[in-house]
Design a protein around this motif. Structure first.
Motif, short mmCIF file in Angstrom:
data_model
loop_
_atom_site.label_atom_id
_atom_site.label_comp_id
_atom_site.label_asym_id
_atom_site.label_seq_id
_atom_site.Cartn_x
_atom_site.Cartn_y
_atom_site.Cartn_z
N ALA A 62 58.54 -15.11 -121.04
CA ALA A 62 57.08 -15.06 -121.00
C ALA A 62 56.47 -16.39 -120.57
O ALA A 62 55.49 -16.42 -119.81
N ARG A 63 57.05 -17.49 -121.01
CA ARG A 63 56.51 -18.80 -120.66
C ARG A 63 56.69 -19.09 -119.18
O ARG A 63 55.78 -19.58 -118.51
N GLN A 64 57.85 -18.79 -118.65
CA GLN A 64 58.12 -18.99 -117.23
C GLN A 64 57.19 -18.15 -116.38
O GLN A 64 56.64 -18.63 -115.38
N GLN A 65 56.99 -16.90 -116.76
CA GLN A 65 56.11 -16.03 -116.00
C GLN A 65 54.67 -16.52 -116.04
O GLN A 65 53.95 -16.48 -115.03
N ALA A 66 54.26 -17.01 -117.20
CA ALA A 66 52.89 -17.53 -117.33
C ALA A 66 52.69 -18.75 -116.43
O ALA A 66 51.63 -18.91 -115.81
#
Length: 362
Positions: free
Chosen positions: A244-248
């Motif tokens: 989720a952090r990478q995608q954000a």
């Protein structure tokens, strides 16, 4: 002399005349290439309102005579005469006793010797006149930058299938560099940057033996050089499925770049363009992890003016070629940067780099 060089010299001489400058001494290799088409080393130039002198030595005199149409190429005997003595002789022959020089392009030690050996000439430091002219690219310059960008696009397309778990940063960079050279690059724009995993948070990561692992962020920053001109492109990928952090991070940078491109056009300030992208990153919670500038000019040098920071009030003009490269960098975790070269036009921009921007590798 080709028309583009005549036009550049005419513009420079007009700046010199309007500022009361009788002669200008050029040291910058990029400026020598821009004004005289000289691609060698160990040279300087003297420009007056009616004369053009390029000064070099026996190693480069033949090359200078071949490349520098319309210039008087002077072969200096390094054992018999100093550069300052040659400059003094050429200026006094022209009746010039006041001249300017590129202070940012010569060391204090070297300039002290030149000034000492050119007694009788009153010297002043010149503003960045040639660099000012270089901001706006003419048709021949644009064609070379487009060629550089096309080489980089094709090289990435050929090399991307190798980007699989197990390959090292250094191995991938070597393959990418080889393909750019094979496709016609005369040199690299700069040492290719590759960063896997946590090393992608290093904006200028030097390729290492770090091997790609599933789940790594991947940042690639590279370019080709042809005719002295350069391209500069960055792509970010994920090896596998992003968390989720990478995608954000990727979503924020993508939207920031698109927001900047939506406002880029003739007449906007560099600051406004930068702040537009920065606002998007802040909305996504990455204000503190954003890079220090949106981008920079690119041409004969990798980093040319304007540097688009929050404090840069320069007005962007049609004909400028700049990078648009927002980024987010989280030490110990990873980084995301997307960078494209664009030509600023009256009503927007023309994209010069065309590699797709998929996040997930297929």
């Amino acid at each position: 002399m080709k028309q583009e060089y005549q036009t550049r010299l005419h513009s420079l001489r007009a700046l010199m005349q309007s500022n009361g400058c009788e002669a200008l001494m050029i040291f910058s290799p990029a400026n020598l290439r821009y004004l005289a088409a000289y691609s060698g080393e160990a040279a300087s130039a003297l420009i007056t309102q009616d004369q053009l002198h390029l000064i070099t030595d026996y190693r480069f005199i033949t090359q200078a005579e071949q490349e520098c149409a319309g210039w008087h190429c002077y072969c200096r005997d390094r054992e018999a005469e100093t550069l300052g003595q040659v400059v003094q002789k050429l200026l006094l022959q022209s009746g010039v006793r006041q001249a300017a020089f590129e202070a940012a392009e010569v060391s204090v030690q070297n300039w002290a010797q030149i000034a000492q050996d050119s007694a009788g000439i009153q010297w002043t430091a010149a503003p960045l006149w040639t660099e000012q002219l270089r901001r706006r690219k003419d048709a021949s310059e644009l064609a070379l930058i487009q060629r550089c960008a096309a080489i980089a696009d094709q090289a990435l397309a050929e090399t991307l299938p190798l980007l699989r778990p197990g390959i090292s940063e250094a191995e991938f960079a070597l393959e990418l560099d080889f393909r750019m050279r094979r496709l016609g690059a005369e040199a690299l724009s700069f040492e290719t940057i590759t960063g896997f995993g946590e090393r992608s948070a290093l904006p200028h990561s030097i390729p290492s033996e770090r091997r790609l692992r599933e789940g790594d962020l991947i940042v690639l920053d590279f370019g080709a050089s042809v005719g002295g001109y350069r391209s500069d492109m960055t792509r970010t990928y994920i090896a596998g499925e992003p968390d989720a952090r990478q995608q954000a991070m990727y979503n924020a940078v993508t939207q920031a770049q698109q927001a900047a491109l939506a406002v880029i056009k003739d007449g906007i300030s560099a600051r406004e363009a930068d702040m537009t992208a920065r606002a998007v990153l802040a909305e996504h919670g990455f204000a503190q992890q954003a890079g220090s500038s949106l981008g920079h000019g690119v041409g004969l040098c990798l980093h040319e003016q304007p540097i688009m920071t929050p404090k840069c009030e320069e007005i962007l003009r049609s004909g400028y070629v700049v990078t648009i490269e927002p980024g987010v960098y989280i030490p110990g975790f990873g980084g995301v940067r997307l960078e494209d070269d664009v030509l600023i036009t009256e009503h927007g921009y023309q994209l010069l780099t065309h590699s797709p921007q998929p996040f997930r590798l297929t």
